[in-house]
Motif scaffolding. Structure first.
Motif, mmCIF file in Angstrom:
data_model
loop_
_atom_site.group_PDB
_atom_site.id
_atom_site.type_symbol
_atom_site.label_atom_id
_atom_site.label_comp_id
_atom_site.label_asym_id
_atom_site.label_seq_id
_atom_site.Cartn_x
_atom_site.Cartn_y
_atom_site.Cartn_z
ATOM 1 N N ASP A 1 39.283 48.776 46.534
ATOM 2 C CA ASP A 1 38.175 48.631 45.582
ATOM 3 C C ASP A 1 38.667 48.143 44.227
ATOM 4 O OD1 ASP A 1 36.233 49.505 47.404
ATOM 5 O OD2 ASP A 1 36.611 51.609 46.923
ATOM 6 N N ILE A 2 39.809 48.677 43.795
ATOM 7 C CA ILE A 2 40.394 48.240 42.524
ATOM 8 C C ILE A 2 40.830 46.778 42.625
ATOM 9 C CG2 ILE A 2 42.352 48.551 40.946
ATOM 10 C CD1 ILE A 2 42.230 51.561 41.620
ATOM 11 N N ILE A 3 41.478 46.437 43.720
ATOM 12 C CA ILE A 3 41.937 45.060 43.915
ATOM 13 C C ILE A 3 40.748 44.095 43.913
ATOM 14 C CG2 ILE A 3 42.995 43.485 45.579
ATOM 15 C CD1 ILE A 3 44.842 45.771 46.416
ATOM 16 N N THR A 4 39.675 44.473 44.591
ATOM 17 C CA THR A 4 38.485 43.614 44.647
ATOM 18 C C THR A 4 37.937 43.344 43.252
ATOM 19 O OG1 THR A 4 37.889 44.447 46.840
ATOM 20 C CG2 THR A 4 36.149 43.401 45.550
ATOM 21 N N ASP A 5 37.773 44.403 42.446
ATOM 22 C CA ASP A 5 37.224 44.236 41.097
ATOM 23 C C ASP A 5 38.133 43.380 40.222
ATOM 24 O OD1 ASP A 5 34.868 45.695 41.477
ATOM 25 O OD2 ASP A 5 35.870 47.594 41.067
ATOM 26 N N ILE A 6 39.442 43.616 40.312
ATOM 27 C CA ILE A 6 40.396 42.856 39.500
ATOM 28 C C ILE A 6 40.391 41.384 39.917
ATOM 29 C CG2 ILE A 6 42.832 42.548 38.940
ATOM 30 C CD1 ILE A 6 41.555 44.954 37.573
ATOM 31 N N CYS A 7 40.355 41.123 41.206
ATOM 32 C CA CYS A 7 40.373 39.735 41.687
ATOM 33 C C CYS A 7 39.113 38.983 41.277
ATOM 34 C CB CYS A 7 40.557 39.706 43.202
ATOM 35 S SG CYS A 7 42.214 40.167 43.753
ATOM 36 N N TRP A 8 37.960 39.655 41.318
ATOM 37 C CA TRP A 8 36.744 38.989 40.851
ATOM 38 C C TRP A 8 36.821 38.711 39.357
ATOM 39 C CZ3 TRP A 8 33.716 36.167 43.431
ATOM 40 C CH2 TRP A 8 33.387 36.453 44.760
ATOM 41 N N ALA A 9 37.347 39.654 38.581
ATOM 42 C CA ALA A 9 37.495 39.431 37.137
ATOM 43 C C ALA A 9 38.378 38.218 36.878
ATOM 44 C CB ALA A 9 38.087 40.677 36.474
ATOM 45 N N LEU A 10 39.480 38.099 37.606
ATOM 46 C CA LEU A 10 40.377 36.958 37.435
ATOM 47 C C LEU A 10 39.695 35.652 37.839
ATOM 48 C CD1 LEU A 10 43.654 38.593 38.794
ATOM 49 C CD2 LEU A 10 43.255 37.853 36.428
ATOM 50 N N SER A 11 38.859 35.711 38.869
ATOM 51 C CA SER A 11 38.160 34.489 39.282
ATOM 52 C C SER A 11 37.180 34.029 38.207
ATOM 53 C CB SER A 11 37.432 34.706 40.616
ATOM 54 O OG SER A 11 36.271 35.486 40.460
ATOM 55 N N TYR A 12 36.513 34.967 37.545
ATOM 56 C CA TYR A 12 35.597 34.607 36.457
ATOM 57 C C TYR A 12 36.367 34.008 35.279
ATOM 58 C CZ TYR A 12 32.593 37.953 38.984
ATOM 59 O OH TYR A 12 31.885 38.638 39.937
ATOM 60 N N LEU A 13 37.494 34.637 34.948
ATOM 61 C CA LEU A 13 38.246 34.218 33.760
ATOM 62 C C LEU A 13 38.985 32.901 33.971
ATOM 63 C CD1 LEU A 13 39.705 37.667 32.610
ATOM 64 C CD2 LEU A 13 37.853 36.366 31.546
ATOM 65 N N SER A 14 39.252 32.536 35.215
ATOM 66 C CA SER A 14 39.967 31.279 35.484
ATOM 67 C C SER A 14 39.023 30.098 35.655
ATOM 68 C CB SER A 14 40.827 31.421 36.743
ATOM 69 O OG SER A 14 40.022 31.731 37.867
ATOM 70 N N ALA B 1 39.726 38.625 49.900
ATOM 71 C CA ALA B 1 40.192 37.259 50.152
ATOM 72 C C ALA B 1 39.414 36.216 49.356
ATOM 73 C CB ALA B 1 40.109 36.952 51.648
ATOM 74 N N ILE B 2 38.084 36.371 49.291
ATOM 75 C CA ILE B 2 37.252 35.349 48.639
ATOM 76 C C ILE B 2 37.572 35.190 47.151
ATOM 77 C CG2 ILE B 2 34.885 34.742 47.968
ATOM 78 C CD1 ILE B 2 35.430 34.076 50.840
ATOM 79 N N PRO B 3 37.594 36.258 46.329
ATOM 80 C CA PRO B 3 37.914 36.046 44.916
ATOM 81 C C PRO B 3 39.335 35.538 44.683
ATOM 82 C CG PRO B 3 37.793 38.394 45.388
ATOM 83 C CD PRO B 3 37.243 37.670 46.586
ATOM 84 N N CYS B 4 40.259 35.882 45.585
ATOM 85 C CA CYS B 4 41.613 35.333 45.472
ATOM 86 C C CYS B 4 41.602 33.830 45.700
ATOM 87 C CB CYS B 4 42.549 36.025 46.455
ATOM 88 S SG CYS B 4 42.893 37.743 46.069
ATOM 89 N N LEU B 5 40.863 33.399 46.720
ATOM 90 C CA LEU B 5 40.715 31.971 46.978
ATOM 91 C C LEU B 5 40.055 31.268 45.795
ATOM 92 C CD1 LEU B 5 39.632 32.126 50.719
ATOM 93 C CD2 LEU B 5 41.497 30.712 49.848
ATOM 94 N N ARG B 6 39.040 31.904 45.207
ATOM 95 C CA ARG B 6 38.353 31.301 44.059
ATOM 96 C C ARG B 6 39.317 31.124 42.884
ATOM 97 N NH1 ARG B 6 32.677 32.726 44.051
ATOM 98 N NH2 ARG B 6 31.934 32.115 46.128
ATOM 99 N N THR B 7 40.125 32.154 42.626
ATOM 100 C CA THR B 7 41.050 32.089 41.489
ATOM 101 C C THR B 7 42.106 31.018 41.710
ATOM 102 O OG1 THR B 7 40.727 34.458 41.120
ATOM 103 C CG2 THR B 7 42.582 33.427 40.004
ATOM 104 N N ILE B 8 42.711 31.003 42.897
ATOM 105 C CA ILE B 8 43.699 29.965 43.208
ATOM 106 C C ILE B 8 43.047 28.590 43.168
ATOM 107 C CG2 ILE B 8 45.126 29.000 45.043
ATOM 108 C CD1 ILE B 8 46.493 31.277 43.651
#
Length: 266
Positions: free
Chosen positions: A69-82, A113-120
């Motif tokens: 759950d923590i990883i999911t929230d952090i990854c979405w935050a990074l996707s927004y900021l990138s 997986a999805i927010p990680c893909l979005r950020t990359i």
């Protein structure tokens, strides 16, 4: 907007401080991660100058925690900021972060997986050097397995990321050729859902914009003409335009570099 008022009050800095000091994998950290993620999202985007200082904290929390759950929230935050200007991408070029995101792209939890893909994907929309950093950390190999993922949303995001890699240098195109990416894109264009095909067509055709003559030869042998020809049967105008441009690029390269003894395009 309420979000911007909260950010202006200094809440983001205080939440970041909580994240810095909280024990890993706790419910307290989970709540703080969720709150910070919500402050980073929305349209219009928050003022980047006010939120960019949260990135180092987000990276630290992502690397130190295993709670999904923590990883999911952090990854979405990074996707927004990138998502946005080059400055947004530049602050994401942290070796540990890029390595972690690429590893998490193959997480069994699609919500991670999805927010990680979005950020990359946001990172590789930058220059060739930024794309190369991701390629050096194994991006293309990681994406290769995702093109066969059972979830079409993951395949779609994977094709979108690849479309920015194949639009890069000859070396980056060659990496895609060597790791079997082209064959999988051809298969997607022949058999997959239309929403996935819409991204795959860009990934495949972008190869034709910067490929060397030797790479064009490989592309043809791997079935690009067959896949693009089949795409001409689609009714989507954008797909047709992209496919026609790709075919034109291949034929022009053949005219210049692969004439037979009779002067005809092979």
């Amino acid at each position: 907007m309420t979000r911007d008022c909260v950010i202006a009050s200094g809440a983001l800095q205080r939440i970041s401080l909580i994240l810095e000091k909280a024990s890993p994998n706790t419910s307290f950290l989970r709540n703080a991660s969720w709150a910070l993620s919500n402050l980073c999202r929305g349209r219009p985007q928050p003022d980047y100058a006010r939120v960019k200082d949260a990135v180092p904290t987000l990276i630290k929390v992502l690397i130190e925690n295993e709670n999904p759950d923590i990883i999911t929230d952090i990854c979405w935050a990074l996707s927004y900021l990138s998502d946005g200007a080059k400055e947004n991408i530049h602050v994401m070029l942290n070796d540990d972060l890029v390595r972690k995101l690429i590893a998490l792209m193959n997480h069994q939890n699609v919500a991670i997986a999805i927010p990680c893909l979005r950020t990359i994907g946001n990172i590789v929309t930058g220059g060739d050097d930024q794309t190369q950093k991701c390629v050096d950390f194994g991006l293309v190999g990681a994406l290769s397995s995702l093109l066969s993922h059972p979830k079409k949303s993951v395949r779609k995001e994977g094709c979108w990321v690849l479309s920015n890699v194949t639009a890069g240098t000859e070396a980056q195109i060659q990496d895609c050729l060597d790791k079997g990416i082209v064959e999988k894109l051809v298969e997607i264009l022949e058999h997959d859902d239309l929403t996935v095909k819409n991204e795959a067509i860009w990934a495949l055709c972008n190869c034709t914009a910067s490929a060397s003559p030797a790479q064009y030869h490989q592309l043809v042998n791997k079935g690009i003409l067959r896949a693009l020809g089949k795409t001409l049967g689609q009714k989507d105008a954008r797909m047709l335009a992209v496919a026609l441009e790709g075919l034109e690029n291949v034929l022009e390269c053949g005219e210049k570099n692969f004439k037979n003894t009779d002067g005809e395009n092979q």
